[in-house]
Design a protein around this motif. Sequence first.
Motif, PDB file in Angstrom:
ATOM      1  N   ARG A  19       5.494  -7.280 -11.751  1.00 50.81           N
ATOM      2  CA  ARG A  19       4.569  -7.994 -10.865  1.00 50.81           C
ATOM      3  C   ARG A  19       4.906  -7.744  -9.397  1.00 50.81           C
ATOM      4  NH1 ARG A  19       4.554 -11.611 -15.334  1.00 50.81           N
ATOM      5  NH2 ARG A  19       6.526 -12.582 -14.679  1.00 50.81           N
ATOM      6  N   ASN A 200      -1.986  -4.757 -11.362  1.00 48.91           N
ATOM      7  CA  ASN A 200      -1.517  -6.119 -11.645  1.00 48.91           C
ATOM      8  C   ASN A 200      -1.090  -6.243 -13.102  1.00 48.91           C
ATOM      9  OD1 ASN A 200      -2.146  -7.631  -9.066  1.00 48.91           O
ATOM     10  ND2 ASN A 200      -4.160  -6.729  -9.513  1.00 48.91           N
ATOM     11  N   SER A 202       0.715  -7.438 -16.478  1.00 50.58           N
ATOM     12  CA  SER A 202       1.111  -8.774 -16.941  1.00 50.58           C
ATOM     13  C   SER A 202       2.552  -8.783 -17.402  1.00 50.58           C
ATOM     14  CB  SER A 202       0.194  -9.198 -18.090  1.00 50.58           C
ATOM     15  OG  SER A 202       0.265  -8.250 -19.139  1.00 50.58           O
TER      16      SER A 202
END
Length: 202
Positions: A19, A200, A202
């Motif tokens: 992240r 992005n 996870s």
Amino acid sequence: MNEETNIELSKISKQDRWRLNQHKSGVIWFTGLSGSGKSTLANEMDKRFYQMGIHSCLLDGDALRFGLNKDLGFSRDDRKENIRRAGEISKMMADAGLLVLASFISPYQSDRDMVRSMFSPGEFFEIYVQCPLEICQNRDPKGLYKKAQDGSITEFTGLTSPYFPPEKPELVIPTDRLSVMKCADMLITYLGHQSFLLENPS
């Protein structure tokens, strides 16, 4: 006392680093004969990833042979240990959030499978840098084939020691037919299709 229970692990998870970096981590493992173009392609990918804002690092077999693995020869057992160490380093780097570009002849499927087993599914990409032996010999960028042919080097992969092509690689890149740029494009496209280069994750 069990030493394993006293290993201090990072409190920051791999997913936390994904992240932060805005991309996943793992290892792209380039395997192929000497002179096939593994290091050249790995260097081009390193530049591409830098331009894309991806945190990558190079791990080259020759560099390790001059440093960490300078105590190893080229027997079957030493080759296995060479790849085991490379796999462990790759795993540590990937856990730190880096995309590792590992360039190793790694002639045995069992050794490559050993490294794969260190990673979670989808974090290890075996890339077969395919090039006919005769073309590798003609390229001979480090003069190694010549030394092997005149007896200065023994147990040389492709001549006096076997190379076993990957049985089920993630990708085969024919460097005898494509330019370095086209090879890099091919790999970028593949990784994109695998949803690996995400903004992005996870």
